[in-house]
Design an enzyme around this catalytic site. Structure first.
Site, PDB file in Angstrom:
ATOM      1  N   THR A   1      56.281  53.272  44.427  1.00  0.00           N
ATOM      2  CA  THR A   1      55.827  51.917  44.690  1.00  0.00           C
ATOM      3  C   THR A   1      57.002  50.953  44.576  1.00  0.00           C
ATOM      4  O   THR A   1      57.938  51.207  43.827  1.00  0.00           O
ATOM      5  CB  THR A   1      54.752  51.567  43.630  1.00  0.00           C
TER       6      THR A   1
ATOM      7  N   ARG B   1      41.250  55.842  48.629  1.00  0.00           N
ATOM      8  CA  ARG B   1      41.619  55.705  47.210  1.00  0.00           C
ATOM      9  C   ARG B   1      42.460  54.453  47.014  1.00  0.00           C
ATOM     10  O   ARG B   1      43.342  54.130  47.793  1.00  0.00           O
ATOM     11  CB  ARG B   1      42.399  56.939  46.756  1.00  0.00           C
ATOM     12  N   VAL B   2      42.172  53.713  45.944  1.00  0.00           N
ATOM     13  CA  VAL B   2      42.939  52.527  45.589  1.00  0.00           C
ATOM     14  C   VAL B   2      43.445  52.702  44.164  1.00  0.00           C
ATOM     15  O   VAL B   2      42.662  52.957  43.250  1.00  0.00           O
ATOM     16  CB  VAL B   2      42.078  51.249  45.699  1.00  0.00           C
ATOM     17  N   GLY B   3      44.735  52.592  43.979  1.00  0.00           N
ATOM     18  CA  GLY B   3      45.330  52.763  42.662  1.00  0.00           C
ATOM     19  C   GLY B   3      45.533  51.448  41.941  1.00  0.00           C
ATOM     20  O   GLY B   3      44.787  50.474  42.121  1.00  0.00           O
ATOM     21  N   ASP B   4      46.586  51.396  41.150  1.00  0.00           N
ATOM     22  CA  ASP B   4      46.835  50.233  40.304  1.00  0.00           C
ATOM     23  C   ASP B   4      47.365  49.019  41.044  1.00  0.00           C
ATOM     24  O   ASP B   4      47.172  47.883  40.620  1.00  0.00           O
ATOM     25  CB  ASP B   4      47.842  50.601  39.217  1.00  0.00           C
TER      26      ASP B   4
ATOM     27  N   GLY C   1      54.314  53.999  39.371  1.00  0.00           N
ATOM     28  CA  GLY C   1      54.141  55.327  38.779  1.00  0.00           C
ATOM     29  C   GLY C   1      52.747  55.870  38.999  1.00  0.00           C
ATOM     30  O   GLY C   1      52.139  55.662  40.049  1.00  0.00           O
ATOM     31  N   ALA C   2      52.231  56.567  38.003  1.00  0.00           N
ATOM     32  CA  ALA C   2      50.913  57.196  38.077  1.00  0.00           C
ATOM     33  C   ALA C   2      49.840  56.116  38.031  1.00  0.00           C
ATOM     34  O   ALA C   2      49.478  55.611  36.963  1.00  0.00           O
ATOM     35  CB  ALA C   2      50.742  58.184  36.933  1.00  0.00           C
ATOM     36  N   GLY C   3      49.319  55.768  39.199  1.00  0.00           N
ATOM     37  CA  GLY C   3      48.479  54.588  39.315  1.00  0.00           C
ATOM     38  C   GLY C   3      47.212  54.604  38.494  1.00  0.00           C
ATOM     39  O   GLY C   3      46.817  53.578  37.932  1.00  0.00           O
TER      40      GLY C   3
END
EC number: 3.5.1.1
Length: 285
Positions: free
Chosen positions: A164, A191-194, A214-216
């Site tokens: 990101t 899918r929606v992450g952070d 990073g890892a959302g």
């Protein structure tokens, strides 16, 4: 104008020099803008066009073979805008800013966000793939059936990636933070992450701003950017605030992440628990 930009936290890149040049260009571009909000959007816009970053062109591909983009922006006045799950939209940061400035909403999603982008003159129907991402996708064997369990098993096996991009800027005490992404590889379609979630991928208050990468899912569970900015509000410097946020993430999750932080005085900080995270800073009087 003082600005810090990141190109994602994850494994060490195979072309760090060219990526660093792009980050330096992004930081320099942002400092030439008149306001912090314009600065962070301009900075991440450079990276959304740089195919080696996971944002805009060259972003991750979801399990249906489509690349989709997300972005979010926030200012010290708690103005917020975000847009997510947008196929064919390279300049996600511009869409997020349009949501912030032109609508009564915080977050717009999917095809409706794409229509909004088009309405405000943001280019749509852009091919977000590159030779590199197409080759990576072709090497995979996605499930083409309708069995949900089979599809989810494949997603769990392949899901990953990061890189990101984000930026934080300050000028005369005004602050803005923004983050943009193509998401993570082989996520479920939609899918929606952070990144477009306020407090997770980005956050700003009068004390300063932060952008995470990073890892959302883990970043969202921890509202990582909010954690860092709250440390600024408690009196910590940006470096300490960044380190505290990453330490908290490591304590509570197994996720890898990075974060950049800028306070109201223009001091910068960053921290990560992954193999690498490249950043660049720039200042213009």
């Amino acid at each position: 104008m003082q600005l810090i930009v990141h190109g994602g936290a994850g494994s060490a890149p195979d072309d760090p020099e060219s990526r660093q040049r792009a980050l330096d260009e992004a930081a320099a571009t942002g400092t030439g803008e008149p306001t912090p909000a314009a600065a962070v959007v301009a900075a991440i816009g450079v990276l959304e066009r740089a195919p080696r970053f996971n944002a805009g062109v060259g972003g991750a591909i979801q399990d249906d073979g489509t690349a989709r983009t997300d972005a979010g922006i926030m200012t010290d006045e708690r103005e917020v805008g975000a847009a997510c799950s947008m196929p064919g939209v390279r300049d996600a940061g511009r869409v997020a800013r349009a949501v912030m400035n032109e609508t009564p909403h915080v977050l717009v999603a999917g095809d409706h966000a794409v229509s909004l982008a088009e309405g405000f003159g943001v280019e749509t129907e852009v091919d977000l793939t590159t030779e590199r991402t197409r080759e990576r996708w072709d090497d995979l064997s996605p499930s083409d059936g309708n069995d949900v369990e089979e599809r989810l098993a494949w997603v769990r096996e392949q899901f990953g990636g990061s890189d990101t991009v984000g930026a934080v800027a300050v000028d005369d005490g005004e602050i803005a933070a923004a983050t943009s992404t193509g998401g993570r590889w082989c996520a479920l379609a939609g899918r929606v992450g952070d990144v477009p979630q306020v407090g997770s991928g980005f956050y700003a208050t009068p004390a300063g701003g932060a952008s995470a990468t990073g890892a959302g899912e883990d970043i969202a569970r921890m509202t990582l950017s909010r954690l860092a900015v709250e440390r600024l509000e408690a009196g910590d410097g940006p470096e300490t605030a960044a380190e505290h946020a990453i330490d908290e993430l490591a304590t509570e999750t197994d996720g890898g992440a990075g974060i950049i932080v800028l306070d109201d005085e223009g001091r910068v900080g960053s921290a990560y628990n992954t193999e690498a995270m490249q950043t660049s800073t720039a200042k213009q009087s």
